[in-house]
Design a protein around this motif. Structure first.
Motif, PDB file in Angstrom:
ATOM      1  N   ALA A  34      18.624  36.828  18.958  1.00 28.06           N
ATOM      2  CA  ALA A  34      17.918  35.638  19.450  1.00 28.06           C
ATOM      3  C   ALA A  34      16.881  35.161  18.431  1.00 28.06           C
ATOM      4  O   ALA A  34      16.733  33.949  18.209  1.00 28.06           O
ATOM      5  CB  ALA A  34      17.252  35.939  20.795  1.00 28.06           C
ATOM      6  N   MET A  35      16.185  36.088  17.781  1.00 27.81           N
ATOM      7  CA  MET A  35      15.184  35.718  16.771  1.00 27.81           C
ATOM      8  C   MET A  35      15.861  35.085  15.546  1.00 27.81           C
ATOM      9  O   MET A  35      15.358  34.115  14.979  1.00 27.81           O
ATOM     10  CB  MET A  35      14.360  36.924  16.330  1.00 27.81           C
ATOM     11  CG  MET A  35      13.487  37.555  17.401  1.00 27.81           C
ATOM     12  SD  MET A  35      12.184  36.475  18.028  1.00 27.81           S
ATOM     13  CE  MET A  35      12.967  35.883  19.506  1.00 27.81           C
ATOM     14  N   GLU A  36      17.008  35.630  15.157  1.00 28.05           N
ATOM     15  CA  GLU A  36      17.734  35.066  14.015  1.00 28.05           C
ATOM     16  C   GLU A  36      18.230  33.656  14.339  1.00 28.05           C
ATOM     17  O   GLU A  36      18.177  32.762  13.487  1.00 28.05           O
ATOM     18  CB  GLU A  36      18.888  35.984  13.628  1.00 28.05           C
ATOM     19  CG  GLU A  36      18.415  37.287  13.015  1.00 28.05           C
ATOM     20  CD  GLU A  36      19.510  38.324  12.822  1.00 28.05           C
ATOM     21  OE1 GLU A  36      20.646  38.115  13.321  1.00 28.05           O
ATOM     22  OE2 GLU A  36      19.221  39.349  12.176  1.00 28.05           O
ATOM     23  N   MET A  37      18.680  33.446  15.570  1.00 27.50           N
ATOM     24  CA  MET A  37      19.129  32.115  15.975  1.00 27.50           C
ATOM     25  C   MET A  37      17.953  31.136  16.021  1.00 27.50           C
ATOM     26  O   MET A  37      18.097  29.976  15.625  1.00 27.50           O
ATOM     27  CB  MET A  37      19.833  32.196  17.333  1.00 27.50           C
ATOM     28  CG  MET A  37      21.170  32.927  17.267  1.00 27.50           C
ATOM     29  SD  MET A  37      21.913  33.254  18.881  1.00 27.50           S
ATOM     30  CE  MET A  37      22.119  31.611  19.516  1.00 27.50           C
ATOM     31  N   LEU A  38      16.809  31.596  16.484  1.00 22.49           N
ATOM     32  CA  LEU A  38      15.618  30.753  16.497  1.00 22.49           C
ATOM     33  C   LEU A  38      15.241  30.342  15.079  1.00 22.49           C
ATOM     34  O   LEU A  38      14.942  29.172  14.824  1.00 22.49           O
ATOM     35  CB  LEU A  38      14.454  31.481  17.170  1.00 22.49           C
ATOM     36  CG  LEU A  38      13.107  30.750  17.186  1.00 22.49           C
ATOM     37  CD1 LEU A  38      13.210  29.416  17.914  1.00 22.49           C
ATOM     38  CD2 LEU A  38      12.039  31.642  17.821  1.00 22.49           C
ATOM     39  N   ALA A  39      15.285  31.291  14.158  1.00 25.66           N
ATOM     40  CA  ALA A  39      14.976  30.976  12.758  1.00 25.66           C
ATOM     41  C   ALA A  39      15.925  29.901  12.232  1.00 25.66           C
ATOM     42  O   ALA A  39      15.489  28.940  11.582  1.00 25.66           O
ATOM     43  CB  ALA A  39      15.059  32.238  11.899  1.00 25.66           C
ATOM     44  N   ALA A  40      17.200  30.038  12.526  1.00 27.44           N
ATOM     45  CA  ALA A  40      18.178  29.051  12.070  1.00 27.44           C
ATOM     46  C   ALA A  40      17.882  27.678  12.658  1.00 27.44           C
ATOM     47  O   ALA A  40      17.925  26.666  11.947  1.00 27.44           O
ATOM     48  CB  ALA A  40      19.591  29.500  12.434  1.00 27.44           C
ATOM     49  N   PRO A  82       9.554  37.531  20.460  1.00 31.84           N
ATOM     50  CA  PRO A  82      10.036  37.104  21.771  1.00 31.84           C
ATOM     51  C   PRO A  82       8.873  36.711  22.685  1.00 31.84           C
ATOM     52  O   PRO A  82       9.045  35.971  23.635  1.00 31.84           O
ATOM     53  CB  PRO A  82      10.783  38.321  22.309  1.00 31.84           C
ATOM     54  CG  PRO A  82      10.305  39.477  21.505  1.00 31.84           C
ATOM     55  CD  PRO A  82       9.835  38.935  20.183  1.00 31.84           C
ATOM     56  N   GLY A  83       7.688  37.170  22.373  1.00 32.28           N
ATOM     57  CA  GLY A  83       6.468  36.866  23.115  1.00 32.28           C
ATOM     58  C   GLY A  83       5.371  37.765  22.585  1.00 32.28           C
ATOM     59  O   GLY A  83       5.644  38.787  21.958  1.00 32.28           O
ATOM     60  N   PRO A  84       4.109  37.408  22.821  1.00 29.41           N
ATOM     61  CA  PRO A  84       3.014  38.230  22.301  1.00 29.41           C
ATOM     62  C   PRO A  84       2.961  39.629  22.904  1.00 29.41           C
ATOM     63  O   PRO A  84       2.317  40.519  22.360  1.00 29.41           O
ATOM     64  CB  PRO A  84       1.758  37.424  22.628  1.00 29.41           C
ATOM     65  CG  PRO A  84       2.174  36.405  23.615  1.00 29.41           C
ATOM     66  CD  PRO A  84       3.643  36.210  23.493  1.00 29.41           C
ATOM     67  N   PHE A  85       3.682  39.853  24.001  1.00 32.10           N
ATOM     68  CA  PHE A  85       3.730  41.178  24.620  1.00 32.10           C
ATOM     69  C   PHE A  85       4.268  42.242  23.671  1.00 32.10           C
ATOM     70  O   PHE A  85       4.023  43.419  23.879  1.00 32.10           O
ATOM     71  CB  PHE A  85       4.572  41.150  25.898  1.00 32.10           C
ATOM     72  CG  PHE A  85       6.005  40.760  25.652  1.00 32.10           C
ATOM     73  CD1 PHE A  85       6.947  41.706  25.285  1.00 32.10           C
ATOM     74  CD2 PHE A  85       6.399  39.444  25.774  1.00 32.10           C
ATOM     75  CE1 PHE A  85       8.265  41.339  25.041  1.00 32.10           C
ATOM     76  CE2 PHE A  85       7.705  39.063  25.523  1.00 32.10           C
ATOM     77  CZ  PHE A  85       8.647  40.013  25.155  1.00 32.10           C
ATOM     78  N   VAL A  86       5.012  41.834  22.623  1.00 30.33           N
ATOM     79  CA  VAL A  86       5.523  42.848  21.680  1.00 30.33           C
ATOM     80  C   VAL A  86       4.381  43.512  20.924  1.00 30.33           C
ATOM     81  O   VAL A  86       4.516  44.650  20.486  1.00 30.33           O
ATOM     82  CB  VAL A  86       6.563  42.298  20.681  1.00 30.33           C
ATOM     83  CG1 VAL A  86       7.813  41.852  21.384  1.00 30.33           C
ATOM     84  CG2 VAL A  86       6.002  41.220  19.797  1.00 30.33           C
ATOM     85  N   PHE A  87       3.268  42.797  20.784  1.00 28.78           N
ATOM     86  CA  PHE A  87       2.111  43.383  20.109  1.00 28.78           C
ATOM     87  C   PHE A  87       1.376  44.355  21.033  1.00 28.78           C
ATOM     88  O   PHE A  87       0.910  45.395  20.595  1.00 28.78           O
ATOM     89  CB  PHE A  87       1.145  42.290  19.643  1.00 28.78           C
ATOM     90  CG  PHE A  87       1.765  41.292  18.709  1.00 28.78           C
ATOM     91  CD1 PHE A  87       2.464  41.702  17.578  1.00 28.78           C
ATOM     92  CD2 PHE A  87       1.648  39.941  18.949  1.00 28.78           C
ATOM     93  CE1 PHE A  87       3.032  40.773  16.720  1.00 28.78           C
ATOM     94  CE2 PHE A  87       2.204  39.003  18.086  1.00 28.78           C
ATOM     95  CZ  PHE A  87       2.908  39.424  16.968  1.00 28.78           C
ATOM     96  N   PRO A 112      11.194  30.079  22.732  1.00 29.38           N
ATOM     97  CA  PRO A 112      10.997  29.158  23.849  1.00 29.38           C
ATOM     98  C   PRO A 112      11.676  29.707  25.093  1.00 29.38           C
ATOM     99  O   PRO A 112      12.807  30.159  25.032  1.00 29.38           O
ATOM    100  CB  PRO A 112      11.653  27.858  23.379  1.00 29.38           C
ATOM    101  CG  PRO A 112      12.490  28.213  22.216  1.00 29.38           C
ATOM    102  CD  PRO A 112      12.018  29.537  21.691  1.00 29.38           C
ATOM    103  N   GLY A 113      10.975  29.711  26.185  1.00 25.46           N
ATOM    104  CA  GLY A 113      11.537  30.276  27.410  1.00 25.46           C
ATOM    105  C   GLY A 113      11.575  31.788  27.314  1.00 25.46           C
ATOM    106  O   GLY A 113      11.227  32.383  26.303  1.00 25.46           O
ATOM    107  N   ARG A 114      12.008  32.400  28.348  1.00 28.82           N
ATOM    108  CA  ARG A 114      12.073  33.852  28.387  1.00 28.82           C
ATOM    109  C   ARG A 114      13.386  34.322  27.789  1.00 28.82           C
ATOM    110  O   ARG A 114      14.440  33.782  28.086  1.00 28.82           O
ATOM    111  CB  ARG A 114      11.964  34.317  29.844  1.00 28.82           C
ATOM    112  CG  ARG A 114      11.941  35.788  29.993  1.00 28.82           C
ATOM    113  CD  ARG A 114      11.566  36.151  31.431  1.00 28.82           C
ATOM    114  NE  ARG A 114      11.646  37.576  31.571  1.00 28.82           N
ATOM    115  CZ  ARG A 114      12.637  38.210  32.180  1.00 28.82           C
ATOM    116  NH1 ARG A 114      13.616  37.532  32.721  1.00 28.82           N
ATOM    117  NH2 ARG A 114      12.645  39.515  32.262  1.00 28.82           N
ATOM    118  N   VAL A 115      13.328  35.320  26.943  1.00 29.64           N
ATOM    119  CA  VAL A 115      14.552  35.927  26.423  1.00 29.64           C
ATOM    120  C   VAL A 115      15.115  36.776  27.553  1.00 29.64           C
ATOM    121  O   VAL A 115      14.463  37.690  28.046  1.00 29.64           O
ATOM    122  CB  VAL A 115      14.268  36.801  25.185  1.00 29.64           C
ATOM    123  CG1 VAL A 115      15.532  37.517  24.747  1.00 29.64           C
ATOM    124  CG2 VAL A 115      13.720  35.964  24.058  1.00 29.64           C
TER     125      VAL A 115
END
Length: 132
Positions: A34-40, A82-87, A112-115
């Protein structure tokens, strides 16, 4: 061909930070994709991956520290999450990490939106689409 009227847009260096605790291989790969697709979609190059899978935010997060160091040295311009919760699950700690990256000159971009988990994930003990 270079158009003299428009300055060349500098290539933005991107990274992604992921932390899945407890570690789930399938979900981690899904979020990475999902992160790679967002980057694209954003026109960014394939992001450099930093991951602290299986680690609690209460303990050391070496990949996060490496990411922040890279940002502070100017090697990263955009951090995808995916969201700041990863930190951290503590909103204040997560916000402090976002602020630290911003002070280093990084833009933190949240999905954007919830993964959401893929459809084949187990729902109510039965894989989706299979009879109970």
């Amino acid at each position: 061909m270079d158009d003299a009227r428009t300055p060349a847009r500098p290539l933005r260096r991107s990274a992604m930070y992921l932390r899945c605790h407890p570690y789930d291989t399938r979900e981690a790969q899904y979020v990475r994709t999902a992160m790679e697709m967002l980057a694209a979609r954003l026109g960014l190059p394939l992001p450099e991956g930093y991951a602290d899978h299986g680690r609690s935010a209460r303990g050391p997060l070496p990949a996060l520290e490496n990411l922040v160091a890279a940002a502070e040295q100017g090697w990263v311009d955009v951090v995808l999450v995916p969201g700041p919760f990863v930190f951290s699950l503590d909103d204040r700690v997560a916000a402090a990490t976002v602020a630290r990256l911003a002070r280093a000159g990084c833009e933190v971009v949240e999905t954007p939106g919830r993964v959401v988990r893929p459809a084949e994930r187990v729902l109510g003990g039965v894989p989706a689409g299979l009879p109970g």
